[in-house]
Structure formats: structure tokens, C-alpha cells
Design a protein around this motif. Structure first.
Motif, PDB file in Angstrom:
ATOM      1  N   LYS A 115       0.826  -1.215   0.000  1.00  0.00           N
ATOM      2  CA  LYS A 115       0.000   0.000   0.000  1.00  0.00           C
ATOM      3  C   LYS A 115       0.856   1.259   0.000  1.00  0.00           C
TER       4      LYS A 115
ATOM      5  N   ASP B 152      -3.346   4.574  -3.727  1.00  0.00           N
ATOM      6  CA  ASP B 152      -4.693   4.287  -4.222  1.00  0.00           C
ATOM      7  C   ASP B 152      -4.680   3.406  -5.470  1.00  0.00           C
TER       8      ASP B 152
ATOM      9  N   ASN C 133      -5.896  -0.103  -4.788  1.00  0.00           N
ATOM     10  CA  ASN C 133      -7.355  -0.247  -4.744  1.00  0.00           C
ATOM     11  C   ASN C 133      -7.944  -0.273  -6.147  1.00  0.00           C
ATOM     12  N   VAL C 134      -7.427   0.604  -7.006  1.00  0.00           N
ATOM     13  CA  VAL C 134      -7.926   0.660  -8.381  1.00  0.00           C
ATOM     14  C   VAL C 134      -7.696  -0.670  -9.083  1.00  0.00           C
ATOM     15  N   ARG C 135      -6.550  -1.247  -8.882  1.00  0.00           N
ATOM     16  CA  ARG C 135      -6.225  -2.517  -9.534  1.00  0.00           C
ATOM     17  C   ARG C 135      -7.125  -3.643  -9.036  1.00  0.00           C
ATOM     18  N   PHE C 136      -7.389  -3.676  -7.742  1.00  0.00           N
ATOM     19  CA  PHE C 136      -8.275  -4.715  -7.221  1.00  0.00           C
ATOM     20  C   PHE C 136      -9.698  -4.521  -7.731  1.00  0.00           C
ATOM     21  N   LYS C 137     -10.149  -3.288  -7.841  1.00  0.00           N
ATOM     22  CA  LYS C 137     -11.508  -3.021  -8.339  1.00  0.00           C
ATOM     23  C   LYS C 137     -11.651  -3.387  -9.811  1.00  0.00           C
ATOM     24  N   CYS C 138     -10.589  -3.216 -10.578  1.00  0.00           N
ATOM     25  CA  CYS C 138     -10.631  -3.502 -12.019  1.00  0.00           C
ATOM     26  C   CYS C 138     -10.296  -4.947 -12.352  1.00  0.00           C
TER      27      CYS C 138
ATOM     28  N   SER D 168     -15.498  -3.027  -3.953  1.00  0.00           N
ATOM     29  CA  SER D 168     -15.293  -1.720  -3.317  1.00  0.00           C
ATOM     30  C   SER D 168     -13.840  -1.482  -2.918  1.00  0.00           C
ATOM     31  N   SER D 169     -12.917  -2.236  -3.489  1.00  0.00           N
ATOM     32  CA  SER D 169     -11.484  -2.163  -3.191  1.00  0.00           C
ATOM     33  C   SER D 169     -11.195  -2.812  -1.835  1.00  0.00           C
TER      34      SER D 169
ATOM     35  N   SER E 189      -9.551  -1.551   0.628  1.00  0.00           N
ATOM     36  CA  SER E 189      -9.517  -0.604   1.753  1.00  0.00           C
ATOM     37  C   SER E 189     -10.896  -0.351   2.335  1.00  0.00           C
TER      38      SER E 189
END
Length: 455
Positions: free
Chosen positions: A254, A259, A262-267, A279-280, A282
Motif C-alpha cells: 500500500k 490508491d 485499490n484501483v487494480r483490485f476493483k478492475c 469496493s477495493s 480498503s
């Protein structure tokens, strides 16, 4: 009818408590001194003589050899079973309940609290076939997190519960010598010789702290045969591995990605059997061992390309070590490969510091790896050799099969309420049993054993 209770009265009391009190209130009620104490030796005798397990009993340690070396799976093929058996009187045996083979969920169970007399002299028990055995019940495994391990080992927070390592050695590449029970008792005796705790408690605690002790003067295991905290305090996968990943490895990632992680996990593209964090990571409301494992599965591809190559390699080798440690069956070669992964991490761990990824709570940069749980990783190989696969002792295992988010009280009541459920429902008996099968077996491992062996 009222198993595992002895009578309808006990069953009614459990039902009343579950229906009318919260879990906290039930714990307070059960802690009252006037309640009945259940003799642990009677529990072992009941399990040992249960005919349900009759065809799956094991009475002697075994040696399993493969092309890859000696096999370590359950407790009986491991070193400790052989060592203890060789120390027993002729004709005596270690008391097992059953063995874990063929994918069944039952595994060896050893109950030790309140069994000191039985450990020292043994007890005569009937097996499921009516044969009388001279049985010994040593303490072979205690599942606990690090704070509880430190308390049981009688050492301070600045020491390891299983080795002689102290705080400044927690990040060392190599393992320190085992912290034996004799060494701990010698240190306690040394302190009590100078000042007895009943004479001057504050002075006793100060001197105990100088020897990395926590101030306990009479450990419960001090006079038990075959007992050594460095052996029975086994590495616990949930807290030692998964929690270590969440508390240290994930924050390193992290810090470098921010951030972007988080973007990578969401995508992340959805895929069967792979957790998708919509929702990422985090914003997960409740992080448990399950979420820690899910993040571990994809953390390497998520950070690839955004971190220095040697940082990626260090994290990858640490994740490999965690996965290798969870194998239910080990051999000499697999344990060696696991140790090699840990050694690779230590070889390249400086890349994490060079990337300024290891931070203090106040925002400063740390330049060391003085992490207690990292030191515990060095004991995994010896623990596997002594006691078999570590996954059978993890605190996370019982909850992997929990359905519908029920806590233990809810699960138990599916079993305890079975009688009233059958008689108050208009559903035919066979359908009722089928519908509640999963909930019942999660509360009663014996029923799970019967269910799996009958299929």
C-alpha cells in the motif's frame, strides 16, 4: 437423545441460555464457580471407546517413506509420536481418537488440561472393541496466537516463545536454538533463589524481566512428562501467516502503490474461485482470515509493474512460503523447499527497506525487520518434523466450513434443538434431516465423520 448432554435437564439449560441470553452473558454464566466441572479424562475415555471410530483407530506411531523422503502429515508419522512412544513403559500407548485420511475432516485429538495424573502414570481405557489399554495422554499441541504462546512459555514480549531469540534477533536469517522447558525452569529458579515472589513481587518481576521472563513462577507444565513448550506451541497458520501478511506485507504494498492498489483490485477481471473486491480492499467492512487469503491469491499480479523487481521477488517468496506451510502432507523435500523460500526472502528483504515501504505508525521509515512473527517462521520446519502438517492445528480451519455466518452458539443449537425441530415441523423426518445436515455436522464432528464415511 440429548447427546452430548447427559440428561434432558442439561439440554434444557443449554436451550434456555441460547434463547434468552447473549453470548457474553452466557460466558459470564458459565464462569460461575457452582457449575458442574467436566473431567477431561472422562471426555478422552468416551472418545477413545466410541464405536463410531472403531475401524479407524491407530495405536502405534508409523513411518511413511516416499521417493521424496519421509512423509509428515498427521501427528503419528512425525518425530514426537515416536519419541514419546519409545519413552513409555512396555505395552503402553499414546491415546488417539482417530486419524485424518481420505479427505475426512476428523484428526487426532489430545485433551490435556486436568490430565496431569494420567500423563505421569497412565490410565486404563477400553477401546471400541472392548480391549483394555494402558494409555498416556501427553500435551502435544496447543493452538494459540502469539500473546497466548508467550504467556504459556512464561517469556516476555521481547523474546520468542519457542527459541532463544530476543528482540534484536527477530530479523535474523537463521533460527536460534530451541527454548526448552528446562532452560525456562532454570531461569525461574535462578530468580526465585534471589527473591521469592511472595516476599517481594515487584523485585521478582524486575529480575524476571532481565532474563526475558514474564513473571510466572509456577508454569502449569513444569512437572509434566514429555512436555516442552517449544514443541507443543505449534505455529498457527491464521495468526502467524495470514495475520502477518495483513499487518506487514499488505501495508508495504500500500505504501508503494497508494490508491493505485485499490484501483487494480476493483478492475480485476471476475473469475470463478477468485474473490473480486468490488469496493477495493480498503473498504472491506470486516477483514477476516478469509479476506487475508483472498488478497494473498492475487497480490503478486496486482503489484507487478508498479514496484521494484527485487521488492516483487521478496514478497513473492514470502507468499510462496505461506502457501507451502499450509500443505496437509509434507516430505523432506517439500520442507526443504519451504525453508528455501524463507531464505530467499531474507536474501532480498533489503529491497523492501530500500523502497522505503516499511513504515512506522508515525510515518517514519524503518530500517529493520524486528518482527516477532517473522522470527516464528524459522520454527515451521522443525514443527512439521515434530508434529506433522501445521494446517491441522490452525484456528482458521473450523470456520472454513461454517454456513450462513452462524456463530458457535447458533451452530450448536441446530444439534441441541433437533428433537423439538422434528416434532414441531410438518416436514417429513427424512427431509428435515437432509435440510439441517450441514448445520448439524458443523457443530458435531462425530456426525460429520459418520456422514462422510457413509457416502
Amino acid at each position: 437423545m440429548y447427546y452430548p448432554f447427559q440428561s434432558q435437564g442439561e439440554w434444557s439449560l443449554a436451550k434456555f441460555l441460547a434463547e434468552n441470553l447473549t453470548q457474553t452473558q452466557i460466558k459470564r454464566f458459565l464462569a460461575l464457580p457452582w457449575l458442574i466441572w467436566r473431567d477431561a479424562e472422562e471426555v478422552v475415555q468416551s472418545l477413545f471407546g466410541n464405536p463410531i471410530f472403531g475401524a479407524n483407530m491407530m495405536f502405534d506411531p508409523i513411518l511413511v517413506m516416499t521417493a521424496l523422503g519421509r512423509e509428515y502429515s498427521e501427528w503419528f508419522p512425525a518425530h514426537e509420536a515416536h519419541r514419546i512412544q519409545d519413552s513409555l513403559p512396555d505395552g503402553a500407548t499414546i491415546t488417539p481418537v482417530t486419524r485424518m485420511t481420505g479427505g475426512l475432516e476428523m484428526h487426532p485429538l489430545f485433551i490435556s488440561i486436568g490430565l496431569k495424573h494420567s500423563v505421569d502414570t497412565g490410565s486404563m481405557m477400553l477401546d471400541p472393541h472392548g480391549h483394555l489399554w494402558h494409555c498416556f495422554m501427553p500435551l502435544v499441541a496447543w493452538t494459540a496466537d502469539l500473546p497466548e504462546q508467550l504467556m504459556i512459555a512464561c517469556v516476555s514480549k521481547s523474546a520468542s516463545p519457542v527459541t532463544e531469540a530476543t528482540h534484536k534477533q527477530f530479523g535474523d536469517v537463521h533460527r536460534q536454538s530451541s527454548h526448552t522447558s528446562n532452560l525456562t525452569l532454570q531461569h525461574i529458579e535462578q530468580v526465585t533463589w534471589n527473591v521469592h515472589p511472595w516476599d517481594n513481587l515487584n523485585s521478582f518481576q524486575r529480575q524476571a524481566k532481565m532474563l526475558q521472563l514474564n513473571g510466572i513462577c509456577l508454569p502449569f507444565w513444569r512437572n509434566w512428562l514429555f512436555v516442552n513448550p517449544s514443541t507443543f506451541l505449534l505455529p498457527e497458520i491464521l495468526h502467524t501467516c495470514h495475520k502477518f501478511f495483513f499487518d506487514h506485507v499488505l501495508p508495504w504494498c500500500k505504501v508503494l502503490l497508494g490508491d493505485e492498489l485499490n484501483v487494480r483490485f476493483k478492475c480485476h477481471h471476475k473469475h470463478i474461485a477468485v474473490r473480486h473486491f468490488v469496493s477495493s480492499i480498503s473498504h472491506v467492512k470486516q477483514m477476516t482470515g478469509r479476506e487475508h487469503c483472498d488478497i494473498q491469491c492475487t497480490i503478486i499480479p496486482m503489484i507487478a509493474g508498479c514496484v521494484p523487481p527485487w521488492f516483487l521477488h521478496a514478497v513473492c517468496t514470502l507468499i510462496s512460503f505461506i502457501y507451502q506451510a499450509q500443505s496437509p502432507v509434507h516430505t523432506d523435500s517439500s520442507v526443504e523447499a519451504m525453508e528455501l523460500s524463507l531464505h530467499e526472502f531474507h536474501t532480498h528483504k533489503d529491497a523492501i527497506i530500500e523502497a522505503r515501504a516499511r513504515m512506522t505508525k508515525s510515518g517514519g521509515v524503518k530500517d529493520d525487520f524486528l518482527i516477532p512473527k517473522l522470527e516464528l517462521f524459522h520454527s515451521f520446519a522443525e514443527a512439521i518434523h515434530n508434529s506433522g502438517g501445521l494446517i491441522q492445528y490452525t484456528a482458521d480451519h473450523p470456520f472454513q466450513h461454517t454456513n450462513k455466518g452462524k456463530d458457535f452458539v447458533d451452530q450448536s443449537m441446530w444439534q441441541f434443538d433437533m428433537y423439538s425441530l422434528i416434532h414441531s415441523s410438518d416436514i417429513p423426518l427424512i427431509n428435515t434431516v437432509s435440510m439441517e445436515e450441514e448445520e448439524i455436522t458443523t457443530a458435531n464432528p462425530m456426525l460429520a465423520w459418520m456422514r462422510l464415511t457413509c457416502h
